[in-house]
Design a protein around this motif. Structure first.
Motif, PDB file in Angstrom:
ATOM      1  N   GLN A  54      30.587 -14.605  15.050  1.00 13.28           N
ATOM      2  CA  GLN A  54      30.384 -16.098  15.196  1.00 13.28           C
ATOM      3  C   GLN A  54      28.842 -16.315  15.505  1.00 13.28           C
ATOM      4  N   TRP A  80      24.173 -28.138  13.663  1.00 11.63           N
ATOM      5  CA  TRP A  80      25.569 -27.496  13.114  1.00 11.63           C
ATOM      6  C   TRP A  80      25.324 -26.160  13.669  1.00 11.63           C
ATOM      7  N   THR A  81      26.203 -25.301  14.223  1.00 17.17           N
ATOM      8  CA  THR A  81      26.311 -23.938  14.478  1.00 17.17           C
ATOM      9  C   THR A  81      27.595 -23.423  13.799  1.00 17.17           C
ATOM     10  N   VAL A  95      29.288 -20.077  10.649  1.00 19.67           N
ATOM     11  CA  VAL A  95      29.048 -19.023   9.690  1.00 19.67           C
ATOM     12  C   VAL A  95      29.166 -19.756   8.324  1.00 19.67           C
ATOM     13  N   PRO A 125      30.091 -17.988   5.108  1.00 21.15           N
ATOM     14  CA  PRO A 125      30.841 -16.927   4.532  1.00 21.15           C
ATOM     15  C   PRO A 125      30.154 -16.709   3.037  1.00 21.15           C
ATOM     16  N   MET A 141      29.401 -18.774  -1.706  1.00 17.58           N
ATOM     17  CA  MET A 141      29.518 -19.249  -0.262  1.00 17.58           C
ATOM     18  C   MET A 141      30.873 -19.921  -0.069  1.00 17.58           C
ATOM     19  N   GLY A 142      31.577 -19.651   0.870  1.00 17.06           N
ATOM     20  CA  GLY A 142      32.775 -19.853   1.472  1.00 17.06           C
ATOM     21  C   GLY A 142      32.742 -21.261   2.019  1.00 17.06           C
ATOM     22  N   GLU A 143      33.931 -21.499   2.379  1.00 23.63           N
ATOM     23  CA  GLU A 143      34.057 -22.986   3.387  1.00 23.63           C
ATOM     24  C   GLU A 143      33.433 -22.638   4.688  1.00 23.63           C
ATOM     25  N   PRO A 144      32.375 -23.403   5.051  1.00 26.01           N
ATOM     26  CA  PRO A 144      31.728 -23.022   6.435  1.00 26.01           C
ATOM     27  C   PRO A 144      32.670 -23.127   7.742  1.00 26.01           C
ATOM     28  N   VAL A 145      32.383 -21.867   8.660  1.00 23.92           N
ATOM     29  CA  VAL A 145      33.400 -21.772   9.711  1.00 23.92           C
ATOM     30  C   VAL A 145      32.590 -22.351  10.876  1.00 23.92           C
ATOM     31  N   PRO A 146      32.897 -23.393  11.319  1.00 29.36           N
ATOM     32  CA  PRO A 146      32.039 -23.822  12.599  1.00 29.36           C
ATOM     33  C   PRO A 146      32.221 -22.891  13.956  1.00 29.36           C
ATOM     34  N   SER A 147      31.140 -22.893  14.902  1.00 33.19           N
ATOM     35  CA  SER A 147      31.256 -21.803  16.022  1.00 33.19           C
ATOM     36  C   SER A 147      32.298 -22.607  17.074  1.00 33.19           C
ATOM     37  N   ASN A 207      30.267 -25.469  18.408  1.00 31.65           N
ATOM     38  CA  ASN A 207      29.783 -26.697  17.390  1.00 31.65           C
ATOM     39  C   ASN A 207      30.362 -28.036  17.727  1.00 31.65           C
ATOM     40  N   LEU A 221      29.320 -30.964   9.467  1.00 25.73           N
ATOM     41  CA  LEU A 221      28.403 -30.348   8.652  1.00 25.73           C
ATOM     42  C   LEU A 221      27.263 -31.296   8.003  1.00 25.73           C
TER      43      LEU A 221
END
Lengths: 270, 270
Positions: A199, A217-218, A220, A222, B227-233, B236, B240
């Motif tokens: 992450q 926003w931080t 990943v 994918p 690009m898959g569903e964004p994964v927040p840190s 965060n 988005l």
């Protein structure tokens, strides 16, 4: 042999210096990155120009001498290309040059395979990163002349594109097809991989920057390779066979899962 | 300048010999393939070993002297890497070596960028193919020392990962960040691309093989990066932002469309 978790020796050429916590020397991990990469970048030098030359090629690791070898065993790379291409010619020149004793083991090549698994967005631009799996192998390339070994490699490479495809194509392949297909065999001298997964992270100063935390926003994004709905040719007469549809399903599920696991910090090669 | 459809000159090093109907020399096409490629493979030679060395790097084409330049204009490639890495050191050695007049224009490098757009399955294994877009550029690399140019390149590269990201990250970047970021500028000498798009084709003999036609699926399996569903840190705090969600949407729609158009034979770079 896979039980021994073989590793490539660390030598000057392949030892990872930057972010060496990401470095991997295990044969199984490195070979899996290569074998799941649809395009390998093969580089070699020539005497006629200062630049190395890179060709995108299709290739696969295997062992003709021991076809039952595991992914973690010592393997060669077989590369597919048109027989009169620049690389094939340079290779032949290199191996036929009897005046140059150093070269008769083959042409020195570098083979790179890389996968992008995600874009890692942090508060600081400096802390941005990719999740990725990349490997570089060094070895000596020679053209495969033995017809049985060539057939082994052609089957290996065709089945690497779609598993089990070879025996579903027109057999036997013709002598002209064998003659005009060039296969290079690369004996591997050394190699290493780098795998980055995880992450976003930021340094202490940025992590205490409330204004940034409240506005940026931080996380990943994918990234993974997807296989779309198959598009039949104009002369196709049959419905999509199970070995293709299962491959497409596995391809999509496995790639997606790997990129999500990478975002969760799991350093794993598919 | 984009109106003139500039092309790279055909020289010995970059002229495509095999399948030359697929060859492209137009700057705009070549530069677009590079700028949409998330990993570039950068190769160079060293004096200490027989193999060229390939590094996966992040890079982007641009013009510091004329930032408003179009994609079809002459551009440089800016590459991002850690400042003490092997390539940076070799580059510095090459440009600082005053005894070696030949090298003071920079270190010769080869930069490859490749996209896979589909797997093309035919009746004969020999007629199998990929739909792809690949380019190789040759040029001379020098480290960027001018601080303003370095900042230009850092912004260019950050925004190539996610458009508009730079101004949403913590600004200004620190002096330590600038100092420990290495940027290489590559002046391009020549380049070429190969683009293959289309459906399965088989030769006349196979096309009259009724048994094969009745048993073998032929067509294209489109391949594209998703690009898959964004994964927040874990740290965060914000939802988005639009510039990220729009980028993700465009990325997925454009890549999918391009791979489908390639299956229909449209030779186009994204």
């Amino acid at each position: 042999m896979g039980h021994f978790n073989l590793e490539y020796p660390k030598e000057a050429v392949n030892t990872v210096k930057r972010y060496n916590a990401h470095a991997v020397y295990a044969l199984e991990t490195i070979h899996r990155i290569v074998n799941t990469c649809q395009i390998l970048h093969v580089s070699f030098t020539t005497t006629t120009q200062p630049f190395p030359v890179t060709l995108p090629m299709i290739g696969q690791m295997g062992s003709y001498d021991r076809p039952s070898a595991d992914l973690g065993d010592p393997l060669d790379i077989y590369l597919h290309g048109y027989v009169s291409s620049r690389l094939m010619n340079t290779c032949r020149g290199s191996t036929n040059d009897e005046a140059n004793g150093d070269n008769n083991e083959g042409m020195p090549v570098c083979i790179a395979a890389s996968h992008v698994d995600g874009l890692v967005l942090a508060l600081a631009s400096y802390s941005h990163n990719y999740n990725y799996r990349s490997t570089v192998l060094y070895g000596y390339a020679t053209p495969v002349k033995d017809e049985e070994e060539k057939l082994y490699a052609m089957e290996l490479i065709t089945n690497s594109v779609v598993p089990d495809r070879w025996r579903h194509t027109r057999q036997p392949i013709t002598n002209a097809e064998i003659q005009s297909t060039g296969i290079l065999k690369v004996r591997i001298s050394s190699g290493s991989a780098k795998i980055s997964a995880g992450q976003a992270t930021d340094d202490k100063t940025d992590m205490s920057n409330e204004a940034m935390l409240d506005s940026t926003w931080t996380g990943v994004l994918p990234i993974y390779s997807t296989m779309g709905e198959p598009v039949p040719s104009s002369y196709n007469r049959v419905k999509l066979p199970t070995y293709v549809s299962e491959f497409a399903g596995d391809y999509n599920a496995d790639n997606k899962e790997l990129s999500l696991k990478a975002a969760q910090g799991e350093r794993r090669a598919l």
